[in-house]
Design a protein around this motif. Sequence first.
Motif, mmCIF file in Angstrom:
data_model
loop_
_atom_site.group_PDB
_atom_site.id
_atom_site.type_symbol
_atom_site.label_atom_id
_atom_site.label_comp_id
_atom_site.label_asym_id
_atom_site.label_seq_id
_atom_site.Cartn_x
_atom_site.Cartn_y
_atom_site.Cartn_z
ATOM 1 N N GLY A 4 6.449 -10.035 -5.477
ATOM 2 C CA GLY A 4 5.694 -8.921 -4.913
ATOM 3 C C GLY A 4 6.597 -7.713 -4.775
ATOM 4 O O GLY A 4 7.822 -7.846 -4.671
ATOM 5 N N ILE A 5 5.964 -6.532 -4.814
ATOM 6 C CA ILE A 5 6.718 -5.274 -4.713
ATOM 7 C C ILE A 5 6.182 -4.441 -3.553
ATOM 8 O O ILE A 5 4.969 -4.256 -3.437
ATOM 9 N N PHE A 6 7.089 -3.930 -2.734
ATOM 10 C CA PHE A 6 6.737 -2.830 -1.840
ATOM 11 C C PHE A 6 7.182 -1.547 -2.520
ATOM 12 O O PHE A 6 8.378 -1.349 -2.752
ATOM 13 N N ALA A 7 6.226 -0.705 -2.843
ATOM 14 C CA ALA A 7 6.536 0.573 -3.477
ATOM 15 C C ALA A 7 6.547 1.607 -2.356
ATOM 16 O O ALA A 7 5.510 1.953 -1.801
ATOM 17 N N VAL A 8 7.750 2.096 -2.007
ATOM 18 C CA VAL A 8 7.906 2.914 -0.807
ATOM 19 C C VAL A 8 8.082 4.393 -1.173
ATOM 20 O O VAL A 8 8.958 4.743 -1.970
ATOM 21 N N ALA A 9 7.233 5.242 -0.590
ATOM 22 C CA ALA A 9 7.369 6.689 -0.749
ATOM 23 C C ALA A 9 7.584 7.307 0.635
ATOM 24 O O ALA A 9 7.379 6.652 1.661
ATOM 25 N N ASP A 10 8.008 8.564 0.642
ATOM 26 C CA ASP A 10 8.290 9.289 1.877
ATOM 27 C C ASP A 10 7.297 10.454 1.930
ATOM 28 O O ASP A 10 7.316 11.317 1.049
ATOM 29 N N LEU B 17 6.468 10.025 -4.379
ATOM 30 C CA LEU B 17 5.242 9.280 -4.705
ATOM 31 C C LEU B 17 5.146 9.062 -6.221
ATOM 32 O O LEU B 17 5.019 7.923 -6.688
ATOM 33 N N ALA B 18 5.242 10.127 -6.995
ATOM 34 C CA ALA B 18 5.147 10.004 -8.456
ATOM 35 C C ALA B 18 6.254 9.104 -8.998
ATOM 36 O O ALA B 18 6.072 8.409 -10.004
ATOM 37 N N GLU C 286 -4.290 9.113 -1.471
ATOM 38 C CA GLU C 286 -5.351 8.117 -1.656
ATOM 39 C C GLU C 286 -5.654 7.953 -3.149
ATOM 40 O O GLU C 286 -5.754 6.840 -3.661
ATOM 41 N N ALA C 287 -5.798 9.094 -3.858
ATOM 42 C CA ALA C 287 -6.162 9.055 -5.283
ATOM 43 C C ALA C 287 -5.068 8.377 -6.106
ATOM 44 O O ALA C 287 -5.349 7.619 -7.039
ATOM 45 N N PHE C 288 -3.803 8.637 -5.750
ATOM 46 C CA PHE C 288 -2.684 8.032 -6.481
ATOM 47 C C PHE C 288 -2.793 6.506 -6.458
ATOM 48 O O PHE C 288 -2.700 5.840 -7.490
ATOM 49 N N PHE C 289 -2.997 5.951 -5.276
ATOM 50 C CA PHE C 289 -3.006 4.484 -5.162
ATOM 51 C C PHE C 289 -4.294 3.888 -5.718
ATOM 52 O O PHE C 289 -4.282 2.817 -6.315
ATOM 53 N N GLU C 290 -5.393 4.619 -5.538
ATOM 54 C CA GLU C 290 -6.664 4.110 -6.054
ATOM 55 C C GLU C 290 -6.617 3.995 -7.572
ATOM 56 O O GLU C 290 -7.050 3.001 -8.155
ATOM 57 N N LYS C 291 -6.040 5.005 -8.219
ATOM 58 C CA LYS C 291 -5.952 5.013 -9.677
ATOM 59 C C LYS C 291 -5.175 3.797 -10.198
ATOM 60 O O LYS C 291 -5.473 3.258 -11.257
#
Lengths: 195, 89
Positions: free
Chosen positions: A90-96, A103-104, A143-148
């Motif tokens: 599993g991966i935790f993809a962490v952004a600030d 994020l990108a 929201e859109a980033f993760f939904e995509k």
Amino acid sequence: MSAPAPIRLKLCMAGEATVGKTSLIRRSVLDEYDDRYIATLGTKITKKVMSVQDPKGAGPATVHAILWDIMGTPTLRDLLKEAYYHGAEGIFAVADQTRKETLAALDAWARSIRSVAGDIPTFGLVNKKDLDPDPQFAAGEIEAFFEKRGWPWLYTSAKTGVGVEEGFRRLTETILADRPILKPDASGDGPRRPS
Amino acid sequence: MTAFVQPDTAVIVRQRLLENAEDVDALFVLAALHAHDGLVAEGITVLDRVLRLDPAYPGAWRFKATLHRMRGENEAGQSAWDRAEDVEP
Ligand SMILES: Nc1nc2c(ncn2[C@@H]2O[C@H](COP(=O)(O)OP(=O)(O)OP(=O)(O)O)[C@@H](O)[C@H]2O)c(=O)[nH]1
Ligand SMILES: [Mg+2]
């Protein structure tokens, strides 16, 4: 009757330098936080013991999550990918949230991990929720980033603790729900996914 | 507010090694920096030092396998990979 053996899972923290990967683990495992920044060099491994609902079983399951806290140096990512991501589940993809570019950057981290570990569950953590967000974010952009990408996600703060436990629980439950029939682990430390 | 400056890994590694020449984390990353600069043999030498200091350093045996394969040393690569299977936490 003896308790079922713990389930061992390898989880990797991914994301750019200073997004808060080390701080999230520290909050989650020790319930501590420090404002000082000490760059992670190489990787640190921490075990987190959790009790979660086993989506396949009747009751709670004990999970020994082996957390790989990896330095956020993108230039060394591909060179070190076999060393770090082999066997990850599993991966935790962490952004600030105070720095939009973090994020990108998650796409490249996830791609690198998946090239080694396959199509494993990814969970987004948008950290530093206690601070003001980067004004460059458009409304609904996160929201859109993760939904995509189809990645579940949460806002977190390693400083206040918001979202941290929920993130660990949700990624773990997603992995357990996806798991094939378990084989006992040869190390005797509980069953793990066949590699 | 000041602009965000990406921490320079090479600078951090140098500082840590000045404080402690046997800092395994810094040595591990130094090995990676050498390999990244095309100095793969130097990378392996530093990595061997890491493995003498801590034979279970996370990821080190698999990284050694990667570096040997980059040099076409497939047998050494395989034996490092086998060691990784034994020590991986
Ligand atoms: N305000 C605030 N600061 C945070 C939070 N999480 C981390 N920080 C701070 O951000 C800085 C970087 O945190 P780290 O956890 O070291 O970041 P990292 O992602 O592990 O960085 P690398 O190891 O370099 O990849 C530190 O000064 C932390 O105290 C948070 O939720 N809120
Ligand atoms: Mg760190």
